[in-house]
Design an enzyme around this catalytic site. Sequence first.
Site, PDB file in Angstrom:
ATOM      1  CE  LYS A 188      -1.465   3.330   2.826  1.00 53.58           C
ATOM      2  NZ  LYS A 188      -1.697   4.344   1.808  1.00 53.58           N
ATOM      3  CD  GLU A 263      13.735   4.220   8.436  1.00 46.11           C
ATOM      4  OE1 GLU A 263      13.008   5.058   9.130  1.00 46.11           O
ATOM      5  OE2 GLU A 263      14.178   4.494   7.428  1.00 46.11           O
ATOM      6  CB  CYS A 297      12.906   9.082   8.580  1.00 44.36           C
ATOM      7  SG  CYS A 297      13.893   8.286   7.271  1.00 44.36           S
ATOM      8  CD  GLU A 394       9.845  12.644  11.792  1.00 45.77           C
ATOM      9  OE1 GLU A 394       8.566  11.937  11.806  1.00 45.77           O
ATOM     10  OE2 GLU A 394      10.797  12.127  11.253  1.00 45.77           O
TER      11      GLU A 394
HETATM   12  P1  NDP Z   1       1.881   8.385   8.170  1.00 50.31           P
HETATM   13  O1  NDP Z   1       2.637   7.372   9.015  1.00 50.31           O
HETATM   14  O2  NDP Z   1       0.425   8.423   8.614  1.00 50.31           O
HETATM   15  O3  NDP Z   1       1.672   7.580   6.606  1.00 50.31           O
HETATM   16  C1  NDP Z   1       2.791   6.607   6.389  1.00 50.31           C
HETATM   17  C2  NDP Z   1       1.939   5.515   5.475  1.00 50.31           C
HETATM   18  O4  NDP Z   1       1.053   4.774   6.540  1.00 50.31           O
HETATM   19  C3  NDP Z   1       0.973   5.932   4.533  1.00 50.31           C
HETATM   20  O5  NDP Z   1       0.848   5.084   3.450  1.00 50.31           O
HETATM   21  C4  NDP Z   1      -0.294   5.983   5.136  1.00 50.31           C
HETATM   22  O6  NDP Z   1      -1.534   5.882   4.464  1.00 50.31           O
HETATM   23  C5  NDP Z   1      -0.380   4.852   6.076  1.00 50.31           C
HETATM   24  N1  NDP Z   1      -1.155   4.732   7.061  1.00 50.31           N
HETATM   25  C6  NDP Z   1      -1.850   5.737   7.669  1.00 50.31           C
HETATM   26  N2  NDP Z   1      -2.791   5.255   8.926  1.00 50.31           N
HETATM   27  C7  NDP Z   1      -2.555   3.949   8.674  1.00 50.31           C
HETATM   28  C8  NDP Z   1      -3.249   2.945   9.416  1.00 50.31           C
HETATM   29  N3  NDP Z   1      -3.826   3.292  10.557  1.00 50.31           N
HETATM   30  N4  NDP Z   1      -2.738   1.756   9.234  1.00 50.31           N
HETATM   31  C9  NDP Z   1      -1.775   1.310   8.292  1.00 50.31           C
HETATM   32  N5  NDP Z   1      -1.293   2.373   7.460  1.00 50.31           N
HETATM   33  C10 NDP Z   1      -1.565   3.742   7.891  1.00 50.31           C
HETATM   34  O7  NDP Z   1       2.369   9.654   7.870  1.00 50.31           O
HETATM   35  P2  NDP Z   1       1.932  10.830   7.476  1.00 50.31           P
HETATM   36  O8  NDP Z   1       1.820  10.886   5.998  1.00 50.31           O
HETATM   37  O9  NDP Z   1       0.482  11.235   8.098  1.00 50.31           O
HETATM   38  O10 NDP Z   1       2.943  12.106   8.008  1.00 50.31           O
HETATM   39  C11 NDP Z   1       2.956  12.462   9.146  1.00 50.31           C
HETATM   40  C12 NDP Z   1       4.209  12.553   9.859  1.00 50.31           C
HETATM   41  O11 NDP Z   1       4.877  11.040   9.972  1.00 50.31           O
HETATM   42  C13 NDP Z   1       5.094  13.525   9.220  1.00 50.31           C
HETATM   43  O12 NDP Z   1       5.019  14.813   9.565  1.00 50.31           O
HETATM   44  C14 NDP Z   1       6.529  12.932   9.683  1.00 50.31           C
HETATM   45  O13 NDP Z   1       6.664  13.633  11.015  1.00 50.31           O
HETATM   46  C15 NDP Z   1       6.136  11.358   9.878  1.00 50.31           C
HETATM   47  N6  NDP Z   1       6.816  10.803   8.527  1.00 50.31           N
HETATM   48  C16 NDP Z   1       7.795   9.974   8.909  1.00 50.31           C
HETATM   49  C17 NDP Z   1       8.317   9.100   7.765  1.00 50.31           C
HETATM   50  C18 NDP Z   1       9.586   8.550   7.859  1.00 50.31           C
HETATM   51  O14 NDP Z   1      10.374   8.349   6.813  1.00 50.31           O
HETATM   52  N7  NDP Z   1      10.023   8.046   8.765  1.00 50.31           N
HETATM   53  C19 NDP Z   1       7.658   9.441   6.416  1.00 50.31           C
HETATM   54  C20 NDP Z   1       6.495   9.870   6.223  1.00 50.31           C
HETATM   55  C21 NDP Z   1       5.907  10.706   7.366  1.00 50.31           C
HETATM   56  P3  NDP Z   1      -1.895   7.333   3.593  1.00 50.31           P
HETATM   57  O15 NDP Z   1      -0.790   8.216   3.431  1.00 50.31           O
HETATM   58  O16 NDP Z   1      -2.331   6.870   2.186  1.00 50.31           O
HETATM   59  O17 NDP Z   1      -3.150   7.755   4.492  1.00 50.31           O
END
Ligand code: NDP
Length: 499
Positions: A188, A263, A297, A394
């Site tokens: 996904k 991660e 990250c 973050e």
């Molecule tokens: P999320 O952790 O919500 O999103 C990452 C992935 O998880 C996306 O594909 C998202 O889907 C999916 N997801 C969301 N909710 C669920 C769930 N309940 N169960 C399973 N999968 C889920 O990050 P955000 O996009 O909301 O970003 C928010 C914050 O997260 C950022 O500001 C940053 O601080 C952090 N972040 C960290 C990352 C890293 O590389 N460590 C990467 C991205 C974000 P979808 O987006 O399609 O809803």
Amino acid sequence: MGIDRNEWGVAKGCVREYGHFIDGTEVPSSGERIERHSPATGELVASWPTGTIADVDRAVKTAVEAFEDGRWSGLTASQRSEVLSRVAVQLKNDWKRLALIETLETGKAIAQSADEIPWSGDMWDFAAGQARALHGDAYSSFGDSKLALALREPVGPVGIITPWNYPMVVLAQKLPYALAAGCTVVVKPSEFTSGTTLELARILREAGLPDGVFNVVTGYGNPVGQRLAEHPDIRLVSFTGSTATGRKIVEASAFNMKKVVLELGGKNPNIIFADANLDAAVDGAIKAFVYNSGAECCSGSRVIVQKNIADKFISRLCEKLDSIAIGDPLDLATKMGSINNQPQYEKILKFIEAGKNEATLVRGGRALPDRGCFYIEPTVFKNVPLDASIAKEEIFGPVIAVMPFETIDEAIRIANDTEYGLASSVWTSDLATATRMARKVNAGVVWVNTFLDLPSEIPVGGVRQSGYGRENGRYAAEEYTVIKTVVLQDPTAAARYLD
Ligand code: NDP
């Protein structure tokens, strides 16, 4: 001057329309669609289906059948390796079109995407070798009539959930290793950036991956990601994203005790000693929060500088920041493109407002609406208290909190004053300082006099609330295996229970 989009493979005005990818074919959307607009210009660039629980269940059923009949896990490692190598070659050949798609959907600078696609190809290349290198252990120390084996078997069907900051790179840190181990997969991708994952599905099919081994369901985190994390037939979930969502995934995994590789976020220290090569440290500190607009990250968002050089360091940093080209992501000269999406843009601006009350704003702090939809200036704060929100949380944007230290012990204490533990950088010319910091900083990665230096051979991953499990390197493929122990006894020489 922007690139020639026709030459790079996606003409202006072209809206790419995708379905899910299940059992080797594109499955048309049965309901709503998600439209993706470029976060830089607002142009509609692509659309994909809003997946449902039924879509996930269908993809998982396919992955389970493909796993159980051995169409992939039953091949020799060398046959699997050949397919992965063909994908690596194709990623390197088709980098222009994929880089353009990545930039249209993420808003990141095209020069950066142009690096990331071949970098992803390199990970596929490395994983191809790992398919053949993966092996267990043999134990021959129990006398002549007994032999024991620890076999490495593929864990089963795997769920992969990826974020929007590095759609192709993050997938390359997971998928080829899962395939190398013999697993089947349902992915996904982020709702914002699903295009390159679906393009990759076509590449995998052309490379000879059997149908059903790789499946993609697009849509929102809830329900698509959530269902994947809960699904009783998925045996491992590999996730990159926020710590909050990581926690939900761990909770969801409890139902069938699936393995989890996480991660997650970071609030990474970038520690600069007075004896560092200042030009190199300034350059590294800029890369550590400007690269990918800070949506990284491993971003060095806490800059911890030795007090006697702090003023000089900050003024050199600000001077250099003035020369950073911020703007059209399709211009090869651009260093920093747009923020990826509106919620993230608003989140960063909120942190900047909080920071203005918590610390001293030295530079930046404003949105740049003249450049496009979601642009923010590289922003530097100093005099940041250790408990300020901008020092603790973050932000995932082009914002740094600069904090002074006097002694090495103080630098270690500040660096470790976080619940996270993903990455860190140390800038020094002194070997004793480098060695001590490498041993004492609590982080999955310690870079010394370099930053975001990630050849495919070396493992990456976090400690504490930055997650667990390792990606890349030889440990990555091992994550997707389970150990089965076999004990072989010569029946003519066995000790009898009843004797
Ligand atoms: P999320 O952790 O919500 O999103 C990452 C992935 O998880 C996306 O594909 C998202 O889907 C999916 N997801 C969301 N909710 C669920 C769930 N309940 N169960 C399973 N999968 C889920 O990050 P955000 O996009 O909301 O970003 C928010 C914050 O997260 C950022 O500001 C940053 O601080 C952090 N972040 C960290 C990352 C890293 O590389 N460590 C990467 C991205 C974000 P979808 O987006 O399609 O809803």
